[in-house]
Design an enzyme around this catalytic site. Structure first.
Site, PDB file in Angstrom:
ATOM      1  N   TYR A 132       0.815  -1.221   0.000  1.00 18.00           N
ATOM      2  CA  TYR A 132       0.000   0.000   0.000  1.00 18.00           C
ATOM      3  C   TYR A 132       0.850   1.274   0.000  1.00 18.00           C
ATOM      4  CZ  TYR A 132      -4.437  -2.447   0.826  1.00 18.00           C
ATOM      5  OH  TYR A 132      -5.560  -3.225   0.710  1.00 18.00           O
ATOM      6  N   LYS A 207       2.173 -14.705   3.663  1.00 18.08           N
ATOM      7  CA  LYS A 207       2.038 -15.642   2.545  1.00 18.08           C
ATOM      8  C   LYS A 207       3.481 -15.943   2.134  1.00 18.08           C
ATOM      9  CE  LYS A 207      -0.536 -17.861  -0.376  1.00 18.08           C
ATOM     10  NZ  LYS A 207      -1.431 -18.960   0.007  1.00 18.08           N
ATOM     11  N   ASP A 239      -4.560 -17.252   3.802  1.00 11.16           N
ATOM     12  CA  ASP A 239      -5.743 -18.018   3.373  1.00 11.16           C
ATOM     13  C   ASP A 239      -6.219 -18.938   4.503  1.00 11.16           C
ATOM     14  OD1 ASP A 239      -3.286 -19.196   2.989  1.00 11.16           O
ATOM     15  OD2 ASP A 239      -3.746 -20.112   1.057  1.00 11.16           O
ATOM     16  N   ASP A 263      -5.941  -5.369   5.861  1.00 14.79           N
ATOM     17  CA  ASP A 263      -7.116  -4.656   5.379  1.00 14.79           C
ATOM     18  C   ASP A 263      -8.270  -5.636   5.191  1.00 14.79           C
ATOM     19  OD1 ASP A 263      -8.728  -2.733   4.349  1.00 14.79           O
ATOM     20  OD2 ASP A 263      -7.659  -2.489   2.453  1.00 14.79           O
ATOM     21  N   ASP A 267     -11.750  -6.618   7.950  1.00 14.51           N
ATOM     22  CA  ASP A 267     -13.149  -6.454   7.533  1.00 14.51           C
ATOM     23  C   ASP A 267     -13.927  -7.744   7.749  1.00 14.51           C
ATOM     24  OD1 ASP A 267     -12.913  -3.824   6.952  1.00 14.51           O
ATOM     25  OD2 ASP A 267     -13.722  -3.969   4.919  1.00 14.51           O
TER      26      ASP A 267
END
Ligand code: ATP
Length: 372
Positions: A132, A207, A239, A263, A267
């Site tokens: 980001y 990851k 995951d 992020d 959520d």
């Protein structure tokens, strides 16, 4: 006496911050916590009136405060991105708020999972690096021998195009970058945070089996720090973490997660704990000015209708209290929230009939009762 900057912002931001300040006032009445709040007029109205987003004067004023209590920004009359980048992201960058703290707590009976096992995951999302950083571009693949130079503040990279696109196709790229210093300060905060919560280990999400470079380095630094702090370290691929949050959320405590995955997972966490109206968050610089806000935005669709759930803003106030050295007061506030939820004293998003202000007042009443 704590000096707070109050930025209600736009839409329901104003309504929920009003309720949050009522709650802070109630805390002042029954504890040693005391504050003065200076209102900052930052948001869409001022931008539409004179084009100002976050001025140097705003920054000087905010810098003098102990913490910032923030509502929300966003307005359908303003092109998406302008207010977010010019105010929120700028503020996070100026004050180097490199930790995003997002607790995900079961507020029974309102969680959609309907599993009678309480959970309390505290996500620490790194807030400044990873994918980001805005370091990227779109390129004409015919210019095969071109070199791309990416500059962003202190970073400068050279990329050999040959290695990326050899068939002359156009391409776009986005760089995920982690620095040793950035990872170190993140890891230190995470281990200290977990220690303060009485935990023996933290979970690190990544990851590392695919993005081996950045997350390999992240693992190495966290490993070093786990030895330094004498704390355990558990790895989870992002995951697998998404699945585990649904089937066994109660097995996690403090979870450190890089920016992009954070992020998304937070959520998912917001829904696990009952929706956007239920989550507070902190943008934290442990040595500077931190900012506490509800996780939701300005929700223009329900603004002005007195039906916004103020609990997310109240939980942001609770995090502010804890961050400023008032953990017992923060605890009172949480108890009061739980009492309201258990008693059905809620806004329509949670099936109740109360207004934003009425829920705020119900929380205040319960805080004042805790003194008796
Ligand atoms: P923004 O662009 O400012 O983020 P948005 O409408 O895209 O605004 P949110 O403001 O986060 O995103 O809200 C999404 C939806 O969730 C809203 O339309 C609203 O119906 C609901 N919502 C968000 N916050 C609350 C709240 N505190 N209480 C009740 N409903 C909420």
């Amino acid at each position: 006496m704590k000096h707070l900057a109050i930025i209600p912002g736009d839409g329901i931001g104003k309504e929920v911050i009003d309720a949050g300040m009522d709650v802070l006032d109630a805390v002042c009445e029954i504890s040693s916590f005391d504050y003065d709040g200076e209102l900052f007029d930052i948001g869409s109205e001022r931008y539409l009136a004179n084009g100002e987003l976050l001025t140097d004067e705003d920054i000087d004023g905010l810098r003098r405060k102990d913490a910032i209590y923030f509502g929300a920004i966003g307005d359908p009359r303003v092109k998406p991105g302008i207010l977010e980048q010019g105010i929120l992201l700028r503020m996070r960058a100026v004050f180097d708020q490199y930790i995003n703290l997002r607790p995900v707590t079961s507020w029974f009976p309102l969680v959609p999972l309907k599993r009678e096992v309480p959970f309390d995951i505290h996500f620490l999302r790194e807030n400044t690096e990873d994918f980001y950083m805005g370091a990227g571009g779109t390129f004409d693949g015919r210019r095969k021998d071109a070199h791309i130079k990416v500059k962003r503040e202190m970073y400068e990279l050279d990329i050999d195009l040959e290695a990326v696109s050899s068939n002359g196709d156009d391409f776009a790229f986005e760089i995920g970058l982690l620095s040793r210093g950035g990872i170190s300060r993140f890891a230190e905060y995470a281990f200290e945070y977990a220690q303060a919560r009485g935990e023996k280990k933290i979970t690190l999400v990544d990851k590392a089996n695919v993005c081996t470079h950045i997350y390999g380095m992240q693992r190495a630094v966290f490993e070093e720090k786990s030895k330094e702090y004498g704390m355990g370290l558990e790895y989870m691929y992002v995951d697998a973490m998404a699945m585990a949050m649904i089937v066994r959320p109660e097995t996690f405590g403090t979870v450190a997660v890089p920016n992009l995955f954070g992020d998304i997972l937070t959520d998912l966490g917001a829904q696990l704990q009952g929706g956007l109206g239920m989550g507070g968050s902190g943008n934290i610089n442990p040595k500077g000015v931190s900012m506490f806000e509800p996780i939701h935005g300005s929700a223009p669709d329900i603004a002005g209708q007195k039906k916004a759930n103020p609990i997310a803003a109240v939980l942001a106030a609770q995090m502010l209290l804890e961050n400023q050295g008032y953990p017992e007061e923060g605890c009172m506030l949480k108890k009061a929230v739980r009492h309201c939820l258990d008693s059905g004293l809620t806004t329509p998003d949670l099936g109740g009939r109360l207004t934003t202000g009425e829920v705020g007042k119900a929380i205040c009443r319960h805080i004042l009762e805790q003194k008796k």
